[in-house]
Write a protein that holds these residues in place. Structure first.
Motif, PDB file in Angstrom:
ATOM      1  N   ALA A  21       0.833  -1.202   0.000  1.00 43.65           N
ATOM      2  CA  ALA A  21       0.000   0.000   0.000  1.00 43.65           C
ATOM      3  C   ALA A  21       0.873   1.260   0.000  1.00 43.65           C
ATOM      4  N   GLU A  22       1.972   1.228   0.734  1.00 43.95           N
ATOM      5  CA  GLU A  22       2.884   2.369   0.767  1.00 43.95           C
ATOM      6  C   GLU A  22       3.438   2.664  -0.628  1.00 43.95           C
ATOM      7  N   LEU A  23       3.814   1.617  -1.354  1.00 41.55           N
ATOM      8  CA  LEU A  23       4.326   1.817  -2.718  1.00 41.55           C
ATOM      9  C   LEU A  23       3.262   2.434  -3.615  1.00 41.55           C
ATOM     10  N   ILE A  67     -16.011   7.834  -7.378  1.00 39.37           N
ATOM     11  CA  ILE A  67     -14.791   8.542  -7.743  1.00 39.37           C
ATOM     12  C   ILE A  67     -14.829   8.870  -9.229  1.00 39.37           C
ATOM     13  N   SER A  68     -14.058   9.888  -9.592  1.00 37.44           N
ATOM     14  CA  SER A  68     -14.128  10.407 -10.947  1.00 37.44           C
ATOM     15  C   SER A  68     -13.485   9.507 -11.988  1.00 37.44           C
ATOM     16  N   SER A  69     -12.513   8.699 -11.601  1.00 39.22           N
ATOM     17  CA  SER A  69     -11.887   7.758 -12.532  1.00 39.22           C
ATOM     18  C   SER A  69     -11.233   6.650 -11.711  1.00 39.22           C
ATOM     19  N   LEU A  70     -10.932   5.564 -12.366  1.00 42.51           N
ATOM     20  CA  LEU A  70     -10.283   4.453 -11.673  1.00 42.51           C
ATOM     21  C   LEU A  70      -8.902   4.224 -12.289  1.00 42.51           C
ATOM     22  N   GLY A  71      -8.125   5.295 -12.300  1.00 45.83           N
ATOM     23  CA  GLY A  71      -6.768   5.218 -12.822  1.00 45.83           C
ATOM     24  C   GLY A  71      -5.766   4.874 -11.736  1.00 45.83           C
ATOM     25  N   ILE A  72      -6.237   4.362 -10.629  1.00 42.87           N
ATOM     26  CA  ILE A  72      -5.393   3.997  -9.503  1.00 42.87           C
ATOM     27  C   ILE A  72      -5.682   2.545  -9.144  1.00 42.87           C
ATOM     28  N   PHE A  73      -4.839   1.981  -8.306  1.00 38.78           N
ATOM     29  CA  PHE A  73      -5.042   0.610  -7.855  1.00 38.78           C
ATOM     30  C   PHE A  73      -5.538   0.632  -6.409  1.00 38.78           C
ATOM     31  N   LEU A  74      -6.496  -0.224  -6.129  1.00 34.79           N
ATOM     32  CA  LEU A  74      -7.053  -0.324  -4.780  1.00 34.79           C
ATOM     33  C   LEU A  74      -6.289  -1.401  -4.047  1.00 34.79           C
ATOM     34  N   ARG A 113       2.789   6.116  -2.772  1.00 38.31           N
ATOM     35  CA  ARG A 113       3.921   6.936  -3.220  1.00 38.31           C
ATOM     36  C   ARG A 113       4.067   6.967  -4.734  1.00 38.31           C
ATOM     37  N   GLY A 114       3.183   6.231  -5.431  1.00 36.49           N
ATOM     38  CA  GLY A 114       3.246   6.208  -6.890  1.00 36.49           C
ATOM     39  C   GLY A 114       4.441   5.442  -7.420  1.00 36.49           C
ATOM     40  N   GLN A 115       4.976   4.536  -6.619  1.00 38.58           N
ATOM     41  CA  GLN A 115       6.139   3.745  -7.033  1.00 38.58           C
ATOM     42  C   GLN A 115       5.652   2.452  -7.700  1.00 38.58           C
ATOM     43  N   TYR A 116       4.954   2.616  -8.813  1.00 33.78           N
ATOM     44  CA  TYR A 116       4.334   1.478  -9.480  1.00 33.78           C
ATOM     45  C   TYR A 116       5.361   0.492 -10.033  1.00 33.78           C
ATOM     46  N   GLY A 117       6.524   0.986 -10.428  1.00 31.42           N
ATOM     47  CA  GLY A 117       7.573   0.088 -10.919  1.00 31.42           C
ATOM     48  C   GLY A 117       8.007  -0.889  -9.841  1.00 31.42           C
ATOM     49  N   ASP A 118       8.154  -0.406  -8.617  1.00 30.53           N
ATOM     50  CA  ASP A 118       8.500  -1.288  -7.496  1.00 30.53           C
ATOM     51  C   ASP A 118       7.301  -2.154  -7.120  1.00 30.53           C
TER      52      ASP A 118
END
Length: 181
Positions: free
Chosen positions: A29-31, A174-181, A34-39
Motif C-alpha cells: 500500500a505504501e508503494l 470517484i471520478s476515474s479508476l486510474g489507480i489501484f485499490l 507513493r506512486g512507485q508502481y515500478g516497485d
C-alpha cells in the motif's frame, strides 16, 4: 462473495503468517500511495488476477450481491503492466497530475493457509478505506470495501497472486479508476 472462515490467529504459526501477510500488504500500500508502481509491480506474481466485481442491489436471499459477469477491473499481469506503463507516458491524462492517495487497511484476518506441493499460499482479508484528492481542490473521494488477497511465498519473498476488492458501493463515487485499490 463467498462467506469464508477465519483461521484462529492465536496459533503461533498462523499468527506469524498473518503478521507476514499484514506487513507485506502495508508495504505494498505504501508503494501505491507513493506512486512507485515500478516497485509495486515487482511484488506481483506473474499469474496475478486483480478483480473488482460490480456490486448489484439484490434481494436479501440472492446468491451474491456481486455480478459474476461484470467488473470495474478484471486484470492480469499483461493489462496491469500496460496500465503502469501508461501511467508514466504522455497519454495518461486521467492521472496527470497524479492523484494523492492513502490506503487505510484494517481488520486483517487470515482465512486460508495452504501448501500446494511446496508452494505456500495464504489468503488475507482486510478492510479498505482509500482517500484520494486531486489538483488544488478541497474536495476528496473515498472508496470503501473489503479486500481478499492471496499471497504466495516465493524464493524472493511474498508475492500478490490474486486480489479481489468487494466494494461497499454499487456505484463508484470517484471520478476515474486510474489507480489501484
Amino acid at each position: 462473495m463467498e462467506k469464508q472462515q477465519i483461521i484462529d490467529a492465536c496459533d503461533p504459526v498462523n499468527r506469524r503468517l498473518l503478521l507476514e501477510g499484514e506487513q507485506f500488504l502495508i508495504r505494498e500500500a505504501e508503494l501505491l500511495d507513493r506512486g512507485q508502481y515500478g516497485d509495486w509491480i515487482g511484488l506481483l506474481a506473474a499469474d496475478i488476477r486483480y478483480q473488482i466485481p460490480i456490486r448489484i442491489t439484490r434481494e436479501r436471499h440472492a446468491a451474491s450481491p456481486f455480478s459474476d459477469q461484470a467488473w470495474h477491473m478484471n486484470e492480469n499481469m499483461g493489462s496491469i503492466a500496460m496500465r503502469v506503463e501508461r501511467t508514466f507516458s504522455d497519454y495518461n491524462w486521467a492521472e496527470d497530475p497524479p492523484s494523492r492517495t492513502r490506503h487505510f487497511l484494517t481488520n486483517f484476518r487470515l482465512s486460508e493457509a495452504v501448501d500446494r506441493g511446496g508452494e505456500q499460499e495464504i489468503v488475507v482479508r482486510s478492510n479498505l478505506l482509500l482517500f484520494r484528492s486531486r489538483f488544488d481542490s478541497p474536495a476528496y473521494e473515498l472508496v470503501s470495501g473489503e479486500r481478499e488477497d492471496t499471497l504466495r511465498r516465493t524464493s524472493d519473498g511474498w508475492r500478490l497472486a490474486k486480489r479481489i476488492v468487494w466494494l461497499d458501493h454499487t456505484t463508484m463515487g470517484i471520478s476515474s479508476l486510474g489507480i489501484f485499490l
